[in-house]
Scaffold this active site. Structure first.
Site, mmCIF file in Angstrom:
data_model
loop_
_atom_site.group_PDB
_atom_site.id
_atom_site.type_symbol
_atom_site.label_atom_id
_atom_site.label_comp_id
_atom_site.label_asym_id
_atom_site.label_seq_id
_atom_site.Cartn_x
_atom_site.Cartn_y
_atom_site.Cartn_z
ATOM 1 C CG ASP A 24 11.836 65.548 26.975
ATOM 2 O OD1 ASP A 24 12.808 64.368 26.835
ATOM 3 O OD2 ASP A 24 12.427 66.690 27.242
ATOM 4 C CD GLN A 83 16.556 60.201 23.912
ATOM 5 O OE1 GLN A 83 15.609 60.948 24.056
ATOM 6 N NE2 GLN A 83 17.512 60.323 23.192
ATOM 7 C CG HIS A 87 15.703 66.695 23.138
ATOM 8 N ND1 HIS A 87 16.050 65.260 23.038
ATOM 9 C CD2 HIS A 87 14.474 66.582 24.241
ATOM 10 C CE1 HIS A 87 15.086 64.504 24.048
ATOM 11 N NE2 HIS A 87 14.144 65.297 24.673
ATOM 12 C CB CYS A 117 15.198 63.098 21.049
ATOM 13 S SG CYS A 117 16.095 63.701 19.739
#
Length: 220
Positions: free
Chosen positions: A174, A79, A159, A85
């Site tokens: 993630d 990211q 997040h 996100c």
């Protein structure tokens, strides 16, 4: 029960109506039984706290020292866009279940996945930065959501991550982390329960926090 609720919307319309995102209302068996099956991904929304950041650093160092097994078939991307996100969680969820998805013929996400399939996680992130169709969809869906959307530069301490089953292993994806996290074996039948166990660990690390929520990508 989950201890709080917050929603940062992202584009759901890119997948066929055979699949849907549904709320996971709690972690006990009765509430989990309300989630339609099969479930192929879970998105967890959680607060980024000092305790979590300390854990994240320690976890990264431990994995780098000890290693882990990650299948090459896991689709993972970094990211690099602020406050994206949710969109990246959605990409992770669908990309790792693309064999189950019946995309609409003009799906921008389908084209993005096809184009980026053989890229590195960093290359995928760069490609998303310039992929105008997804950016426009993300921004328009954010402004249609239940909560006032933050600007791209606004600091947000919540997040999204994705939990997926790839080849019988449960992975945490993630984009802020350097690699996927392998949480061990799972199966199609036990995936939701196994993913909830991972969610519980997030909550246990911050017992005073209320801002947790999960949604499941399940059969319609």
């Amino acid at each position: 029960m989950w201890r709080g609720y917050y929603w940062l919307p992202f584009p759901f319309s890119c997948i066929h109506p055979d699949w849907q995102f549904v709320d996971v209302y709690g972690m006990d068996p009765e509430l989990l039984s309300m989630v339609p099956r099969p479930v192929c991904a879970v998105l967890l929304l959680f607060p980024v706290t000092e305790k979590y950041e300390t854990f994240r650093t320690e976890e990264e160092e431990k994995i780098k020292a000890q290693g882990q097994n990650v299948r090459s078939s896991v689709y993972f991307m970094k990211q690099t866009i602020n406050n994206a996100c949710g969109t990246i969680g959605l990409i992770h969820a669908i990309a790792n279940n693309r064999d189950k998805m019946n995309f609409e013929s003009d799906s921008t996400l389908k084209k993005f996945l096809e184009d980026s399939l053989h890229m590195s996680p960093e290359e995928r992130a760069k490609y998303l930065e310039t992929y105008e169709a997804i950016r426009v969809t993300h921004e328009s869906s954010a402004h249609e959501g239940q909560t006032e959307a933050p600007s791209i530069d606004e600091k947000v301490d919540l997040h999204f991550i994705a939990l997926v089953n790839v080849d019988g292993h449960l992975y945490e994806l993630d984009g802020r982390k350097p690699f996927p996290i392998n949480h061990g074996q799972t199966s199609d039948d036990t995936f939701l329960e196994d993913a909830v166990e991972v969610c519980k660990k997030f909550m246990e690390r911050d017992p005073e926090e209320l801002r947790f929520n999960a949604i499941a990508l399940s059969a319609a």
